[in-house]
Design an enzyme around this catalytic site. Structure first.
Site, PDB file in Angstrom:
ATOM      1  N   HIS A  49       0.572   4.207  -2.684  1.00 14.16           N
ATOM      2  CA  HIS A  49       0.064   5.693  -2.706  1.00 14.16           C
ATOM      3  C   HIS A  49       1.274   6.748  -3.073  1.00 14.16           C
ATOM      4  CE1 HIS A  49      -3.456   5.272   0.445  1.00 14.16           C
ATOM      5  NE2 HIS A  49      -3.747   4.498  -0.671  1.00 14.16           N
TER       6      HIS A  49
ATOM      7  N   HIS B 261      -6.257  -5.421  -3.221  1.00 13.35           N
ATOM      8  CA  HIS B 261      -7.458  -5.730  -2.317  1.00 13.35           C
ATOM      9  C   HIS B 261      -7.383  -7.317  -2.168  1.00 13.35           C
ATOM     10  CE1 HIS B 261      -9.006  -1.562  -2.221  1.00 13.35           C
ATOM     11  NE2 HIS B 261      -7.921  -1.533  -1.876  1.00 13.35           N
TER      12      HIS B 261
ATOM     13  N   TRP C 220     -10.360  -8.412   2.591  1.00 16.10           N
ATOM     14  CA  TRP C 220     -11.335  -8.601   1.423  1.00 16.10           C
ATOM     15  C   TRP C 220     -11.335 -10.199   1.285  1.00 16.10           C
ATOM     16  CZ3 TRP C 220      -8.063  -4.172   1.949  1.00 16.10           C
ATOM     17  CH2 TRP C 220      -8.538  -3.207   1.535  1.00 16.10           C
TER      18      TRP C 220
ATOM     19  N   ARG D 258       0.721  -1.254  -0.135  1.00 13.53           N
ATOM     20  CA  ARG D 258      -0.031   0.118   0.067  1.00 13.53           C
ATOM     21  C   ARG D 258       0.812   1.092  -0.257  1.00 13.53           C
ATOM     22  NH1 ARG D 258      -4.166   2.827   3.598  1.00 13.53           N
ATOM     23  NH2 ARG D 258      -5.659   3.681   2.146  1.00 13.53           N
TER      24      ARG D 258
HETATM   25  C1  HEM Z   1     -10.451   2.753  -5.753  1.00 14.69           C
HETATM   26  C2  HEM Z   1      -9.154   2.406  -5.447  1.00 14.69           C
HETATM   27  C3  HEM Z   1      -8.804   2.106  -4.252  1.00 14.69           C
HETATM   28  C4  HEM Z   1      -9.317   2.640  -3.098  1.00 14.69           C
HETATM   29  C5  HEM Z   1     -10.550   3.578  -2.780  1.00 14.69           C
HETATM   30  C6  HEM Z   1      -8.664   1.904  -1.765  1.00 14.69           C
HETATM   31  C7  HEM Z   1      -8.797   2.001  -0.398  1.00 14.69           C
HETATM   32  C8  HEM Z   1      -8.167   1.383   0.442  1.00 14.69           C
HETATM   33  C9  HEM Z   1      -8.602   1.643   1.738  1.00 14.69           C
HETATM   34  C10 HEM Z   1      -9.883   2.337   2.451  1.00 14.69           C
HETATM   35  C11 HEM Z   1      -8.151   0.591   2.586  1.00 14.69           C
HETATM   36  C12 HEM Z   1      -7.981   0.634   4.278  1.00 14.69           C
HETATM   37  C13 HEM Z   1      -6.974   1.215   4.891  1.00 14.69           C
HETATM   38  C14 HEM Z   1      -6.688   0.910   6.437  1.00 14.69           C
HETATM   39  O1  HEM Z   1      -7.846   1.071   6.919  1.00 14.69           O
HETATM   40  O2  HEM Z   1      -5.875   0.480   6.929  1.00 14.69           O
HETATM   41  C15 HEM Z   1      -7.162  -0.081   1.725  1.00 14.69           C
HETATM   42  C16 HEM Z   1      -6.101  -1.004   2.092  1.00 14.69           C
HETATM   43  C17 HEM Z   1      -5.207  -1.606   1.193  1.00 14.69           C
HETATM   44  N1  HEM Z   1      -5.051  -1.183  -0.212  1.00 14.69           N
HETATM   45 FE1  HEM Z   1      -6.209  -0.018  -1.523  1.00 14.69          FE
HETATM   46  N2  HEM Z   1      -7.648   1.202  -2.312  1.00 14.69           N
HETATM   47  C18 HEM Z   1      -7.557   1.379  -3.723  1.00 14.69           C
HETATM   48  C19 HEM Z   1      -6.739   0.705  -4.751  1.00 14.69           C
HETATM   49  C20 HEM Z   1      -5.804   0.096  -4.373  1.00 14.69           C
HETATM   50  C21 HEM Z   1      -4.659  -0.510  -5.156  1.00 14.69           C
HETATM   51  C22 HEM Z   1      -4.647  -0.240  -6.639  1.00 14.69           C
HETATM   52  C23 HEM Z   1      -3.849  -1.177  -4.617  1.00 14.69           C
HETATM   53  C24 HEM Z   1      -2.370  -1.720  -4.978  1.00 14.69           C
HETATM   54  C25 HEM Z   1      -2.365  -2.219  -6.182  1.00 14.69           C
HETATM   55  C26 HEM Z   1      -4.352  -1.260  -3.037  1.00 14.69           C
HETATM   56  C27 HEM Z   1      -3.504  -1.756  -2.104  1.00 14.69           C
HETATM   57  C28 HEM Z   1      -3.925  -2.051  -0.794  1.00 14.69           C
HETATM   58  C29 HEM Z   1      -3.530  -2.650   0.382  1.00 14.69           C
HETATM   59  C30 HEM Z   1      -2.427  -3.930   0.226  1.00 14.69           C
HETATM   60  C31 HEM Z   1      -4.240  -2.606   1.491  1.00 14.69           C
HETATM   61  C32 HEM Z   1      -4.042  -3.167   2.632  1.00 14.69           C
HETATM   62  C33 HEM Z   1      -3.203  -2.527   3.659  1.00 14.69           C
HETATM   63  C34 HEM Z   1      -3.006  -3.019   5.016  1.00 14.69           C
HETATM   64  O3  HEM Z   1      -3.396  -4.189   5.083  1.00 14.69           O
HETATM   65  O4  HEM Z   1      -2.699  -2.254   6.025  1.00 14.69           O
HETATM   66  N3  HEM Z   1      -5.396  -0.439  -2.996  1.00 14.69           N
HETATM   67  N4  HEM Z   1      -7.498   0.539   0.366  1.00 14.69           N
END
Ligand code: HEM
Length: 261
Positions: A31, A157, A173, A27
């Site tokens: 970002h 996700h 997820w 992540r």
């Molecule tokens: C519409 C696009 C996206 C939205 C709105 C979104 C939103 C989010 C949100 C709200 C979280 C949770 C954060 C937390 O509470 O710790 C999250 C986690 C995560 N996102 Fe996304 N995301 C998007 C696209 C992506 C993309 C493109 C990737 C990577 C290719 C990604 C990788 C991750 C990963 C790996 C996590 C887990 C992080 C953890 O376990 O601490 N996301 N995302």
């Protein structure tokens, strides 16, 4: 190779989340790259601008401190690698360690030394929004098509979880959030989803019947929009194609805004 090995060794942590820093490291790289704007050429991983506010304190980056700290420890051991290279390499190593594909990665990013090149906040996608917002971020600013958009969101996700203390949303997820696969697409299509509030925060998200998996509104848009859904169906039924397409799209993400001769 030494840096790759050091990252690999630092990922496992039985007391953290699901046992690995891998997802939050992925992540961080996402970002760092997601601030890119193809219209101006600004933002992206080059510069490692997230070291400074206001990007560091952008609401969307809440919770990334664990990954930043982990990367800092590696940086102290290997000062020659730039933060921008390290953060992007971190994700490549983490995805591979979590059984994902090999992703092409090239060094050469610089760290900007002052705060003049920090992109404006507000470029990261918001999980509460619809398909127009998704396309605005992924197509109009990052320059991805529908296929790349779907593969990136679903691949990202398949890993990790939402933390109510960071985003207000809660849960993972997929059943195994430290194993990279097309599982996100399978559960998105096959399970029944209910729109409800996270009890502690009131934030709205989708829950499955058993209440052990979740989806954001933006995730659900991937099957509500027919053009996105076409790709969800393809990836749900073909893990090999999914892994290959993800590797290509993620490699492209890591290069956004990086000058190459
Ligand atoms: C519409 C696009 C996206 C939205 C709105 C979104 C939103 C989010 C949100 C709200 C979280 C949770 C954060 C937390 O509470 O710790 C999250 C986690 C995560 N996102 Fe996304 N995301 C998007 C696209 C992506 C993309 C493109 C990737 C990577 C290719 C990604 C990788 C991750 C990963 C790996 C996590 C887990 C992080 C953890 O376990 O601490 N996301 N995302």
């Amino acid at each position: 190779d030494d840096v790759r090995e050091a990252i690999k060794k630092s990922l496992a942590c039985p007391t953290f989340d699901d046992g690995s820093f891998g997802p939050v490291v992925v992540r961080l790289a996402w970002h760092a790259c997601a601030t890119y704007d193809k219209n101006t050429g600004e933002g992206g991983s080059n510069g490692a601008t997230m070291r400074f506010p206001p990007e560091l304190t952008d609401d969307g980056n809440t919770g990334l401190h664990t990954a930043l700290h982990l990367m800092e420890v590696i940086k102290q051991r290997f000062p020659a690698i730039t933060y921008a290279d390290l953060w992007t390499l971190g994700a490549v190593v983490a995805i591979e360690e979590m059984c994902g594909p090999k992703i092409e990665w090239k060094p050469g990013r610089i760290d900007c030394s002052d705060q003049s090149k920090i992109p404006a906040n507000g470029r990261l996608p918001l999980g509460s929004k619809d398909r127009h917002h998704i396309r605005d971020v992924f197509q109009n600013h990052l320059g991805f098509n529908d296929q790349e958009t779907v593969v990136l969101i679903g691949g990202g996700h398949s890993l990790g979880r939402c933390h109510r203390k960071y985003s207000g949303w809660e849960g993972k997820w997929t059943e195994n959030p430290i194993h990279f696969s097309n599982r996100f697409f399978v559960v998105l299509l096959e399970l029944e989803w209910e729109w409800d509030a996270v009890p502690a925060t009131g934030s709205m998200q989708y829950f499955n019947r058993e209440n052990d998996l979740m989806m954001l509104r933006t995730d659900m848009e991937l099957i509500k929009d027919p053009e996105f859904k076409k790709w969800v169906e393809i990836y749900a039924s073909d893990n090999e194609k999914f892994c290959k397409d993800f590797a290509d799209a993620f490699a492209k993400l890591l290069e956004l805004g990086v000058p190459r001769s």
